[in-house]
Design an enzyme around this catalytic site. Structure first.
Site, PDB file in Angstrom:
ATOM      1  N   ARG A 105     -10.253  13.111  -0.978  1.00 46.10           N
ATOM      2  CA  ARG A 105      -8.803  13.135  -1.125  1.00 46.10           C
ATOM      3  C   ARG A 105      -8.182  11.858  -1.651  1.00 46.10           C
ATOM      4  O   ARG A 105      -6.976  11.817  -1.902  1.00 46.10           O
ATOM      5  CB  ARG A 105      -8.101  13.499   0.205  1.00 46.10           C
ATOM      6  CG  ARG A 105      -8.576  14.790   0.803  1.00 46.10           C
ATOM      7  CD  ARG A 105      -7.666  15.279   1.926  1.00 46.10           C
ATOM      8  NE  ARG A 105      -7.139  14.191   2.712  1.00 46.10           N
ATOM      9  CZ  ARG A 105      -5.838  14.020   2.919  1.00 46.10           C
ATOM     10  NH1 ARG A 105      -4.951  14.848   2.396  1.00 46.10           N
ATOM     11  NH2 ARG A 105      -5.422  13.023   3.655  1.00 46.10           N
ATOM     12  N   ASP A 106      -8.957  10.796  -1.816  1.00 49.82           N
ATOM     13  CA  ASP A 106      -8.388   9.543  -2.325  1.00 49.82           C
ATOM     14  C   ASP A 106      -9.352   8.910  -3.326  1.00 49.82           C
ATOM     15  O   ASP A 106      -9.596   7.709  -3.290  1.00 49.82           O
ATOM     16  CB  ASP A 106      -8.109   8.587  -1.158  1.00 49.82           C
ATOM     17  CG  ASP A 106      -7.285   7.375  -1.587  1.00 49.82           C
ATOM     18  OD1 ASP A 106      -6.693   7.407  -2.685  1.00 49.82           O
ATOM     19  OD2 ASP A 106      -7.247   6.390  -0.818  1.00 49.82           O
ATOM     20  N   LEU A 107      -9.885   9.730  -4.221  1.00 47.89           N
ATOM     21  CA  LEU A 107     -10.831   9.206  -5.204  1.00 47.89           C
ATOM     22  C   LEU A 107     -10.083   8.412  -6.261  1.00 47.89           C
ATOM     23  O   LEU A 107      -9.154   8.905  -6.896  1.00 47.89           O
ATOM     24  CB  LEU A 107     -11.607  10.354  -5.853  1.00 47.89           C
ATOM     25  CG  LEU A 107     -12.579  11.076  -4.923  1.00 47.89           C
ATOM     26  CD1 LEU A 107     -13.175  12.292  -5.629  1.00 47.89           C
ATOM     27  CD2 LEU A 107     -13.684  10.138  -4.449  1.00 47.89           C
ATOM     28  N   ASN A 111     -11.612   2.683  -4.895  1.00 48.00           N
ATOM     29  CA  ASN A 111     -12.377   3.105  -3.722  1.00 48.00           C
ATOM     30  C   ASN A 111     -13.853   3.343  -4.023  1.00 48.00           C
ATOM     31  O   ASN A 111     -14.573   3.889  -3.197  1.00 48.00           O
ATOM     32  CB  ASN A 111     -11.760   4.373  -3.128  1.00 48.00           C
ATOM     33  CG  ASN A 111     -10.416   4.096  -2.494  1.00 48.00           C
ATOM     34  OD1 ASN A 111     -10.160   2.979  -2.038  1.00 48.00           O
ATOM     35  ND2 ASN A 111      -9.546   5.090  -2.467  1.00 48.00           N
ATOM     36  N   PRO A 146      -2.497   9.455  -2.949  1.00 46.24           N
ATOM     37  CA  PRO A 146      -1.908   8.750  -4.090  1.00 46.24           C
ATOM     38  C   PRO A 146      -1.631   9.690  -5.273  1.00 46.24           C
ATOM     39  O   PRO A 146      -2.527  10.379  -5.763  1.00 46.24           O
ATOM     40  CB  PRO A 146      -2.984   7.725  -4.444  1.00 46.24           C
ATOM     41  CG  PRO A 146      -3.741   7.523  -3.175  1.00 46.24           C
ATOM     42  CD  PRO A 146      -3.770   8.868  -2.526  1.00 46.24           C
TER      43      PRO A 146
END
Length: 298
Positions: A105-107, A111, A146
């Protein structure tokens, strides 16, 4: 990863339990433990290489009017084959998470961490959620991540799945190979959300001289793959195993072009991508995608 207040200890426990369960992979950040006092935090191995964003993504000055579609200058000390290898490592790490029932969910390039040998380890599980066991489609629903990297269904309905991670991974490929933040020309992320949910995508351009008439350069093929990952329809996006199969073929083709030996475990040949831009490129990647999906299913 610092935890700001004691009220967030549940978040700390979630992060620690999740990492302890899924970190048994070469391309996922390795979990060491947790510290409760004096400041609660999660402890992982040290990644001496920083992040992929640190290495590859150039942030324009605040006054810059550059579009995200404009290609940056060449990658300098990091060649395309090395970046392609990093992309494959990231995809394999993400696939491991999916196989463990975890949607990241936050690739984003920030990260993806790099060890001392510049090998990728997928990190930052702060937004990750485990798929509900009863969810027939493997979706999770929770707070929005994001905006610049999010799939339209994640923005509209806060629905996340392997396919929404694939959408975000397409944005990561843009960061890695074009060296820019996504939608950098828009300061207001609400503008980005409106455009993506309306079906608009970044108008990514190939550097001058790339692609040629046959459209078979690495960047031309990656552009086609990115466009496939950004399909508005969840069902029309390639699966992550298919994305990995396509990247492996591109890596093999690059090695053959440079006179190297094809990677062990990758199939010879493959479907050439036709056309430099537009429908011909999308048709080419669709053929390659179908072939990759058939391989994965067999």
């Amino acid at each position: 990863a610092k935890i700001s207040t004691t009220d967030d200890e549940a978040f700390l426990r979630h992060e620690a339990q999740l990492m302890a369960r899924v970190c048994n992979h070469d391309h996922v950040i390795q979990f060491v433990g947790i510290v409760v006092r004096p400041c609660p935090c999660v402890v992982t191995i040290f990644c001496a290489g920083g992040s992929v964003e640190d290495l590859l993504v150039r942030r324009p000055p605040a006054s810059s009017t550059l579009s995200s579609a404009v290609p940056c200058s060449p990658l300098g000390e990091v060649g395309q084959p090395e970046v392609l290898r990093m992309a494959l490592e990231a995809a394999r790490g993400i696939l491991h998470l999916h196989l463990e029932g975890v949607i990241h969910r936050d690739l984003a390039a920030r990260n993806l961490l790099l060890d001392g040998g510049r090998h990728v380890r997928v990190g930052d599980f702060g937004f990750s959620r485990v798929k509900a066991a009863a969810a027939s489609k493997g979706y999770t629903k929770t707070d929005m991540g994001p905006i610049r990297w999010l799939a339209p269904e994640a923005m509209r309905h806060k629905v996340y799945s392997e396919a929404s991670d694939v959408f975000s991974f397409g944005v990561v490929l843009f960061e890695m190979f074009w060296g820019r933040m996504p939608w950098v020309e828009f300061e207001n992320t609400l503008d980005v959300a409106f455009r993506v949910c309306s079906g608009e995508r970044m108008d990514v351009q190939l550097p001058e001289g790339e692609g040629g008439e046959g459209g078979e350069s690495l960047l031309a093929r990656l552009l086609a793959l990115m466009q496939a990952c950004w399909h508005h329809s969840v069902a029309a996006r390639p699966t992550l195993p298919a994305v990995i199969a396509i990247l492996e073929r591109l890596q093999e083709a690059e090695r053959e072009t440079q006179g190297g030996t094809p990677l062990e475990g990758t199939q010879q040949g493959g479907t050439p991508l036709e056309g430099r831009r537009g429908g011909r490129v999308r048709a080419g990647v669709s053929a390659l995608q179908e072939e990759a999906e058939e391989e994965v299913d067999s």
